[in-house]
Design an enzyme around this catalytic site. Structure first.
Site, PDB file in Angstrom:
ATOM      1  N   GLU A 172      -9.740   7.202   3.224  1.00  0.00           N
ATOM      2  CA  GLU A 172     -10.964   6.821   4.087  1.00  0.00           C
ATOM      3  C   GLU A 172      -9.940   5.496   4.514  1.00  0.00           C
ATOM      4  O   GLU A 172      -8.967   5.086   3.577  1.00  0.00           O
ATOM      5  CB  GLU A 172     -12.126   6.429   3.235  1.00  0.00           C
ATOM      6  CG  GLU A 172     -12.194   5.507   2.339  1.00  0.00           C
ATOM      7  CD  GLU A 172     -11.042   5.441   1.458  1.00  0.00           C
ATOM      8  OE1 GLU A 172     -10.353   6.579   0.640  1.00  0.00           O
ATOM      9  OE2 GLU A 172     -10.193   4.501   0.704  1.00  0.00           O
TER      10      GLU A 172
ATOM     11  N   LYS B 174       1.113  -1.562   0.047  1.00  0.00           N
ATOM     12  CA  LYS B 174      -0.229  -0.231  -0.040  1.00  0.00           C
ATOM     13  C   LYS B 174       1.095   1.359  -0.010  1.00  0.00           C
ATOM     14  O   LYS B 174       0.245   2.227  -0.396  1.00  0.00           O
ATOM     15  CB  LYS B 174      -0.826   0.014   1.176  1.00  0.00           C
ATOM     16  CG  LYS B 174      -2.378  -0.726   0.849  1.00  0.00           C
ATOM     17  CD  LYS B 174      -3.017  -0.815   1.898  1.00  0.00           C
ATOM     18  CE  LYS B 174      -4.640  -1.354   1.873  1.00  0.00           C
ATOM     19  NZ  LYS B 174      -4.263  -3.241   2.143  1.00  0.00           N
TER      20      LYS B 174
ATOM     21  N   SER C 274       1.892  -9.413  -0.746  1.00  0.00           N
ATOM     22  CA  SER C 274       1.371  -8.185  -0.662  1.00  0.00           C
ATOM     23  C   SER C 274       2.022  -7.845   0.455  1.00  0.00           C
ATOM     24  O   SER C 274       1.920  -6.763   0.562  1.00  0.00           O
ATOM     25  CB  SER C 274       0.236  -7.778  -0.964  1.00  0.00           C
ATOM     26  OG  SER C 274      -0.731  -9.051   0.088  1.00  0.00           O
TER      27      SER C 274
END
Ligand SMILES: *Cc1c(COP(=O)(O)O)cnc(C)c1O
Length: 390
Positions: free
Chosen positions: A106, A84, A373
Site C-alpha cells: 500500500e 525505504k 533518511s
C-alpha cells in the site's frame, strides 16, 4: 519479553483470516532471515543494487557554526533516494526465498510503492500497489514510476480515498491471495512479525554508522537523531546503539503547523496507547477511540500511529522523542541545502531542525549523528508552495 512484544507494546491484533499468513511470515523471519544463503543474497543486493554502504559525512560548515560535530548518515544516496529501499529489497528477497511470486504494497504519497516496485522489478516478481484514489491524482509522477517498473497500481475509491483505505484494501487482497503473495509493509508498524522484520532489515543503517563512526573518528557518537513517521529509519539507526548506554537516542516527530488544536503527527509526544493496524502502540485518537487525522508538511511523517518498539523505548526512557513544526523543518531544509550542498527530504529535515534548534543545549565538541533518511528532490513542489505562503 513475550514474543512479538516490546514491553507492553506490539502484538498481533488481527482478524482470524490474517493469522495464517502472519504465522507463515513469522516462520520465515525466524528461519530464512538468519540463514547463510539469505544473508549472502542480501549482502550482494545491498552492495550492487542499493549502493551500500552509504557514506558517513562530516558537515564541516554546519559543524563550525554549531560548535559541535554534525555527521550525516547518507541514506539519501541509496538507490531511489531514501532508506525505504533497504526494507523493500529485503522483503522482496525474503518473499522469493518463501516461494512467493507477487509483492503487495500500500502507499500514501507513493514513496513506499515506488521502492516496492523497484525491488519487484529487480527480482522479477509481480507487484500490485493499492493507493487511495485521491493520492493517485495528487502523486501522478510516482504512479508513473511504479507503472514504468511493471507494477499494477490499484486506485482505492472507498472512505477518504487515502492511505488508511489503501491499507484496508491491501489487507483484503492479502487474505484472498496469501498462497502466492507477500505483503510488503512499509515501516516498523503493523502486527508481529512486521515491526521485528522491518527493524532487522533497516538496522544495517545503524550497524554501518557505528562502524564508520569508530573508523572515521575513533569513538561512538554522543547523540543519534532521526525523524519518526512509522519509525523505520529511526529504529534502523537506533537499534545497534541501544546497548551503548552512553549514546543518547532522539526521535523527532512532526509537530505540523503548531498550536494546541492544530493537526500534527506527534504520536508519541501527544498521543495515547491503543490498537491501530494490528499493533498496540501510541496513537492519535479521540476519547471514543476514533483515529484523528494527522498532518505534516513531510508526507512520510503523516501517520497517526507509530512503531511499537518506539513506544517501548519511550516508556523505558532509553530514547526520547521531540517535536519539530513544519516551519522549523522548512528552515532546516534551506539551512542544509545552503550550508552543505545537500537537499534533505522534508522528513529528514525534521531531524536536522531539532539539532539546529537545540544547538545551545548540545555540549560543545560533542558528536551528533543525524540519519539523513532521504533526499529532497521529491519535495521541491511542496517547499515552493509553502515559501509562497509567507
Ligand atoms: C517514508 C519516509 C520517512 C518516514 O518513515 P519511517 O518509517 O519513520 O522511517 C522518513 N524519511 C523519508 C525520506 C521517507 O521517505
Amino acid at each position: 519479553m513475550r514474543k512479538g512484544y516490546f514491553g507492553a507494546f506490539g502484538g498481533r491484533f488481527v482478524p482470524e483470516l490474517l493469522v495464517p499468513p502472519l504465522a507463515e511470515l513469522e516462520q520465515a523471519v525466524d528461519n530464512i532471515l538468519p540463514d547463510e544463503a539469505f544473508e549472502k543474497d542480501m549482502d550482494q543486493v545491498c552492495r550492487e543494487f542499493v549502493g551500500r554502504p552509504t557514506p558517513l559525512y562530516l558537515c564541516r560548515n554546519l559543524s563550525a557554526d554549531m560548535g559541535f560535530d554534525v555527521f550525516l548518515k547518507r541514506e539519501d544516496l541509496a538507490h531511489t533516494g531514501a532508506h525505504k529501499i533497504n526494507n523493500t529489497v529485503g522483503q522482496a528477497l525474503l518473499a522469493r526465498h518463501m516461494g512467493k511470486s507477487c509483492l503487495l504494497a500500500e502507499t500514501g504519497a507513493g514513496q513506499h510503492g515506488v521502492a516496492t516496485a523497484t525491488a519487484a522489478a529487480m527480482l522479477g516478481l509481480d507487484c500490485i500497489v493499492f493507493m487511495g484514489a485521491l493520492d493517485v491524482q495528487r502523486q501522478s509522477i510516482n504512479v508513473h514510476r511504479m507503472e514504468l517498473m511493471g507494477a499494477r497500481v490499484e486506485p482505492v475509491e472507498s472512505g477518504t480515498r487515502t492511505l488508511k483505505d489503501a491499507i484496508n484494501a491491501a489487507l483484503r487482497y492479502w487474505i484472498a491471495h496469501q498462497s502466492d503473495t507477500h505483503y510488503c509493509l512499509g515501516s516498523a508498524v503493523g502486527p508481529h512479525p512486521f515491526p521485528l522484520l522491518v527493524r532487522r532489515l533497516q538496522s544495517i543503517i545503524g550497524r554501518e554508522s557505528r562502524e564508520q563512526m569508530l573508523q572515521q573518528t575513533g569513538s561512538l557518537p554522543d547523540t543519534v537523531v532521526a525523524c519518526v513517521g512509522g519509525g523505520s529509519n529511526a529504529i534502523g539507526i537506533f537499534h545497534p546503539f541501544i546497548q551503548d548506554t552512553g549514546v543518547e537516542l532522539v526521535g523527532v516527530e512532526a509537530g505540523g503547523r503548531g498550536g494546541p488544536d492544530d493537526h500534527h503527527s506527534s504520536t508519541l509526544s501527544r498521543g495515547t496507547p491503543g490498537v491501530l493496524h494490528g499493533t498496540h502502540t501510541f496513537l492519535l485518537q479521540s476519547i471514543e477511540g476514533q483515529i484523528l487525522p494527522s498532518h505534516s508538511v513531510a508526507p512520510g511523517l503523516d501517520y497517526p500511529g507509530v512503531g511499537p518498539e518506539h513506544a517501548f523505548l519511550k516508556d523505558s526512557s532509553r530514547a526520547r522523542y521531540e517535536v519539530i513544526h513544519d516551519r522549523q523543518a522548512l528552515d532546516a531544509f534551506n539551512l542544509l541545502s545552503r550550508k552543505e550542498g545537500i537537499i534533505p527530504a522534508l522528513e529528514s529535515a525534521h531531524a536536522v531542525a531539532w539539532v539546529s534548534e537545540s544547538r545551545d543545549h548540545i555540549r560543545p565538541g560533542s558528536k551528533v549523528l543525524i540519519n539523513l533518511s532521504g533526499r529532497g528532490d521529491k519535495d521541491l513542489d511542496i517547499v515552493r508552495e509553502q515559501m509562497a505562503e509567507v
